[in-house]
Design an enzyme around this catalytic site. Structure first.
Site: not given
Ligand SMILES: *Cc1c(COP(=O)(O)O)cnc(C)c1O
Length: 364
Positions: A103, A173, A197
């Site tokens: 990521w 993030d 998530k």
């Molecule tokens: C799933 C995820 C993303 C992307 O998320 P989307 O909503 O599918 O764009 C970005 N960063 C991390 C750490 C993730 O687990």
């Protein structure tokens, strides 16, 4: 209500608290006497305004968000933030990206379109199975921010502590970590999370940004929708937001507050993860590639002795009502995501299943 629900170990979209789903179901056709579903409401109606305001207030209370930070409810998931962050924050055209997994790598590749990207630390050569040393990072004076992916969802690593950025804004993030434990917001310049998530339905990203980082002088060709200033100026109502996801997230925030807040959530998450990691570490059949100091409490990758057994185990677990344990295709093996809404009983059921499978294979 369907009480034959499965334990869903998916990395996202992921499990929701059952109490929240029940409340949503009860309000589905007629939200609190409004005569309509939240799905059908104008985002500018009084009743929806209240939902939005209360949702933000509950999030602020949960994380003790300081007054000089704005909360934005945006669309485009976590991924759009890979673009919005450099577009909005690279005032001098450079940034530092710590490379710790799939990521942060994606985010870094996107940032390169907008300026110079430096990598002060990386665990790429170690297969991303650890977080690199964070002491004495050499940062460039012209860099506008330092970027981390605090919990790498695919590799199952998590920062034990955040790096010292020497005064530069830290951008994190937190998609697969958000609200899993307390977080000191003032240590960051910007936090973002795709909510599917750990919090709510997909399609919504929450951005928490320090006010002085919201710029009004972006290049003229910047799409209006991609400027943080647009959304901050309109209190997340520049256009129609993801009303439904915001409403459900609000329910989750209230649920978290009513169950002891983030301290209590962190304790439950630690206990859940301990049950699984302890089992994996005691076993000679299973192995976990991540060393203890860097282990994520949310995403646990693990392996049996070979890929064939990995696949057999996934099928075996499904028969026991345990879903989505297949590892990410780039990594293989298995992965159990233990987000907030996964109950301890689910983890115990997983351990029992793993134990039985190993025994069937003649191992202890
Ligand atoms: C799933 C995820 C993303 C992307 O998320 P989307 O909503 O599918 O764009 C970005 N960063 C991390 C750490 C993730 O687990």
């Amino acid at each position: 209500m369907n009480y034959e629900r499965k334990y869903n170990f998916s990395a996202g979209p992921a499990m929701m608290p059952e109490a929240v789903l029940e409340e949503v179901a009860a309000e589905l056709l007629n939200y609190r006497g409004s005569g309509m579903s939240v799905m059908e409401m104008s985002h500018r109606s009084r009743v929806y305004q209240t939902i939005l305001e209360e949702t933000e207030a509950d999030l602020r209370a949960l994380l003790a968000i300081p007054n000089n930070y704005r909360v934005l409810f945006l669309q485009g998931g976590g991924t759009l933030q890979f673009s919005m962050v450099p577009m909005n924050l690279m005032a001098h055209g450079a940034a530092e990206y710590l490379l710790t997994g799939a990521w942060s790598q994606k985010a870094m590749e996107e940032a390169k379109k907008f300026g110079t990207v430096y990598v002060p630390a990386s665990s790429q050569e170690r297969g991303y199975w650890e977080i690199p040393a964070l002491e004495n990072l050499s940062l460039h004076p012209e860099s506008d921010y330092v970027y981390i992916c605090e919990n790498e969802t695919i590799h199952g690593t998590c920062y034990p502590s955040v790096p010292d950025t020497m005064g530069k804004p830290l951008v994190s993030d937190q998609s697969s970590l958000f609200l899993s434990k307390p977080c000191s917001v003032s240590d960051y310049g910007l936090i973002f999370a795709g909510v599917q998530k750990n919090v709510g339905p997909a399609g919504l990203a929450i951005v928490i940004i320090r006010e002085d980082l919201i710029r009004g002088d972006l290049p003229q060709a910047t799409p209006v929708y991609l400027e943080y200033a647009t959304h901050a100026g309109a209190s997340s109502l520049y256009n129609t937001p993801n009303c439904w996801a915001i409403y459900v997230c609000g329910k989750v925030f209230r649920y978290l507050r009513s169950t002891g807040g983030l301290d209590a959530m962190a304790r439950r998450n630690e206990e859940k993860a301990r049950v699984l990691y302890d089992f994996l570490d005691r076993s000679s059949f299973y192995s976990c590639p991540v060393k203890p100091p860097f282990r994520s409490l949310m995403n646990v990758p693990f392996f049996t002795p070979n890929p064939e057994l990995d696949a057999q185990l996934v099928a075996f677990s499904q028969k026991a009502g345990l879903e989505n344990l297949k590892g990410h295709r780039s990594v293989g093996g298995l992965r159990a995501s233990l987000f907030n809404a996964m109950p301890l009983e689910g983890v115990k059921a997983l351990v029992a299943c793993l134990e039985e499978f190993a025994q069937n294979c003649g191992e202890s």
